[in-house]
Scaffold this motif. Sequence first.
Motif, PDB file in Angstrom:
ATOM      1  N   THR A 190      42.316  -7.296   3.303  1.00  0.00           N
ATOM      2  CA  THR A 190      42.629  -6.919   1.930  1.00  0.00           C
ATOM      3  C   THR A 190      43.708  -5.845   1.849  1.00  0.00           C
ATOM      4  N   LYS A 191      44.229  -5.393   2.994  1.00  0.00           N
ATOM      5  CA  LYS A 191      45.233  -4.325   3.013  1.00  0.00           C
ATOM      6  C   LYS A 191      46.593  -4.878   3.438  1.00  0.00           C
ATOM      7  N   ASN A 192      47.548  -4.821   2.538  1.00  0.00           N
ATOM      8  CA  ASN A 192      48.910  -5.249   2.850  1.00  0.00           C
ATOM      9  C   ASN A 192      49.546  -4.184   3.742  1.00  0.00           C
ATOM     10  N   VAL A 193      49.928  -4.549   4.965  1.00  0.00           N
ATOM     11  CA  VAL A 193      50.532  -3.577   5.882  1.00  0.00           C
ATOM     12  C   VAL A 193      52.053  -3.591   5.824  1.00  0.00           C
ATOM     13  N   ALA A 194      52.646  -4.514   5.095  1.00  0.00           N
ATOM     14  CA  ALA A 194      54.099  -4.493   4.897  1.00  0.00           C
ATOM     15  C   ALA A 194      54.429  -3.342   3.944  1.00  0.00           C
ATOM     16  N   THR A 195      55.607  -2.737   4.142  1.00  0.00           N
ATOM     17  CA  THR A 195      55.997  -1.625   3.272  1.00  0.00           C
ATOM     18  C   THR A 195      57.335  -1.856   2.574  1.00  0.00           C
ATOM     19  N   ASP A 196      58.179  -2.705   3.160  1.00  0.00           N
ATOM     20  CA  ASP A 196      59.506  -2.968   2.588  1.00  0.00           C
ATOM     21  C   ASP A 196      59.920  -4.365   3.041  1.00  0.00           C
ATOM     22  N   TYR A 197      60.017  -5.292   2.100  1.00  0.00           N
ATOM     23  CA  TYR A 197      60.304  -6.677   2.482  1.00  0.00           C
ATOM     24  C   TYR A 197      61.635  -6.812   3.200  1.00  0.00           C
ATOM     25  N   LYS A 198      62.616  -5.980   2.875  1.00  0.00           N
ATOM     26  CA  LYS A 198      63.923  -6.078   3.530  1.00  0.00           C
ATOM     27  C   LYS A 198      63.821  -5.750   5.008  1.00  0.00           C
ATOM     28  N   VAL A 199      62.933  -4.852   5.373  1.00  0.00           N
ATOM     29  CA  VAL A 199      62.736  -4.447   6.770  1.00  0.00           C
ATOM     30  C   VAL A 199      61.695  -5.326   7.462  1.00  0.00           C
ATOM     31  N   ASP A 200      60.576  -5.560   6.788  1.00  0.00           N
ATOM     32  CA  ASP A 200      59.434  -6.231   7.406  1.00  0.00           C
ATOM     33  C   ASP A 200      59.463  -7.752   7.354  1.00  0.00           C
ATOM     34  N   CYS A 201      60.209  -8.350   6.417  1.00  0.00           N
ATOM     35  CA  CYS A 201      60.067  -9.789   6.174  1.00  0.00           C
ATOM     36  C   CYS A 201      61.385 -10.566   6.143  1.00  0.00           C
ATOM     37  N   LEU A 202      62.364 -10.033   5.458  1.00  0.00           N
ATOM     38  CA  LEU A 202      63.555 -10.811   5.122  1.00  0.00           C
ATOM     39  C   LEU A 202      64.332 -11.297   6.345  1.00  0.00           C
ATOM     40  N   GLY A 203      64.397 -10.513   7.399  1.00  0.00           N
ATOM     41  CA  GLY A 203      65.174 -10.895   8.584  1.00  0.00           C
ATOM     42  C   GLY A 203      64.808 -12.256   9.142  1.00  0.00           C
ATOM     43  N   CYS A 204      63.554 -12.595   9.130  1.00  0.00           N
ATOM     44  CA  CYS A 204      63.109 -13.897   9.637  1.00  0.00           C
ATOM     45  C   CYS A 204      63.433 -15.031   8.677  1.00  0.00           C
ATOM     46  N   HIS A 205      63.639 -14.724   7.424  1.00  0.00           N
ATOM     47  CA  HIS A 205      63.844 -15.761   6.416  1.00  0.00           C
ATOM     48  C   HIS A 205      65.310 -16.020   6.064  1.00  0.00           C
ATOM     49  N   ILE A 206      66.209 -15.149   6.433  1.00  0.00           N
ATOM     50  CA  ILE A 206      67.634 -15.322   6.113  1.00  0.00           C
ATOM     51  C   ILE A 206      68.177 -16.673   6.592  1.00  0.00           C
ATOM     52  N   PRO A 207      67.826 -17.153   7.809  1.00  0.00           N
ATOM     53  CA  PRO A 207      68.343 -18.472   8.218  1.00  0.00           C
ATOM     54  C   PRO A 207      67.909 -19.618   7.298  1.00  0.00           C
ATOM     55  N   ALA A 208      66.874 -19.414   6.503  1.00  0.00           N
ATOM     56  CA  ALA A 208      66.397 -20.455   5.577  1.00  0.00           C
ATOM     57  C   ALA A 208      66.825 -20.157   4.141  1.00  0.00           C
ATOM     58  N   LYS A 209      67.885 -19.391   3.971  1.00  0.00           N
ATOM     59  CA  LYS A 209      68.333 -19.013   2.633  1.00  0.00           C
ATOM     60  C   LYS A 209      68.641 -20.233   1.764  1.00  0.00           C
ATOM     61  N   SER A 210      69.231 -21.264   2.334  1.00  0.00           N
ATOM     62  CA  SER A 210      69.614 -22.437   1.546  1.00  0.00           C
ATOM     63  C   SER A 210      68.418 -23.268   1.086  1.00  0.00           C
ATOM     64  N   THR A 211      67.235 -22.999   1.630  1.00  0.00           N
ATOM     65  CA  THR A 211      66.028 -23.715   1.218  1.00  0.00           C
ATOM     66  C   THR A 211      65.000 -22.732   0.647  1.00  0.00           C
ATOM     67  N   ASP A 212      65.493 -21.823  -0.186  1.00  0.00           N
ATOM     68  CA  ASP A 212      64.626 -20.898  -0.918  1.00  0.00           C
ATOM     69  C   ASP A 212      63.898 -19.930   0.012  1.00  0.00           C
ATOM     70  N   LEU A 213      64.535 -19.593   1.147  1.00  0.00           N
ATOM     71  CA  LEU A 213      63.993 -18.675   2.151  1.00  0.00           C
ATOM     72  C   LEU A 213      62.731 -19.218   2.823  1.00  0.00           C
ATOM     73  N   VAL A 214      62.535 -20.529   2.773  1.00  0.00           N
ATOM     74  CA  VAL A 214      61.369 -21.173   3.368  1.00  0.00           C
ATOM     75  C   VAL A 214      61.848 -22.252   4.345  1.00  0.00           C
ATOM     76  N   TYR A 215      61.312 -22.226   5.558  1.00  0.00           N
ATOM     77  CA  TYR A 215      61.602 -23.286   6.533  1.00  0.00           C
ATOM     78  C   TYR A 215      60.788 -24.515   6.138  1.00  0.00           C
ATOM     79  N   GLU A 216      61.442 -25.563   5.692  1.00  0.00           N
ATOM     80  CA  GLU A 216      60.764 -26.734   5.143  1.00  0.00           C
ATOM     81  C   GLU A 216      60.530 -27.865   6.139  1.00  0.00           C
TER      82      GLU A 216
END
Length: 182
Positions: A147-173
């Motif tokens: 129940t505890k979100n441990v992410a603090t900043d999506y740009k640091v914690d999340c976005l780096g892995c999703h940038i290659p999927a930018k053309s598909t709404d940041l989701v690997y389809e």
Amino acid sequence: MIRLYKTSASLVFTMIVVVAPLLMADDNFSPYFDGQGNISLPPEFRTSMVHLGSWFVPKGDASGFHDVYTEKATVEAYRKFPDGATLVKELRTAKTGNYTTGRDISYATDGLKQWFVMVKDTKGRFTDNPLWGDVWGWALYKPDAPTKNVATDYKVDCLGCHIPAKSTDLVYEEAYPTLDAD
């Protein structure tokens, strides 16, 4: 139509996709957040959703099986994730064994590693919250504190892995054959 992209295994992070029921009175947004934009892990997603597909990452911190699920409404509406769609990626450990179907067969275990949750926000509702941006809200949960979100900043914690999927709404389809209408 699903677009296929080649990605390295270290960049492949899969989502368990859950479309949020359209329950919010204000604008049919997701029920998986509070008034400050804090995202919650949707309960019972494994038993109430459609399985979209799976990824297997053989090495690294994200190694193991990544199973992806969604509500039937997401499959029916998909071509662009709708406002309020909730994506949940569940990472599990893997083991390998020899079976009648072959040698070195990998399978998912009951060992949970973590969950990633994203909520689609096309209206930019939480511009002052560092976990919301690029039309998504972002969260990370560990099995010892689901129940505890441990992410603090999506740009640091999340976005780096999703940038290659930018053309598909940041989701690997590409691992979600259920979304393909063909």
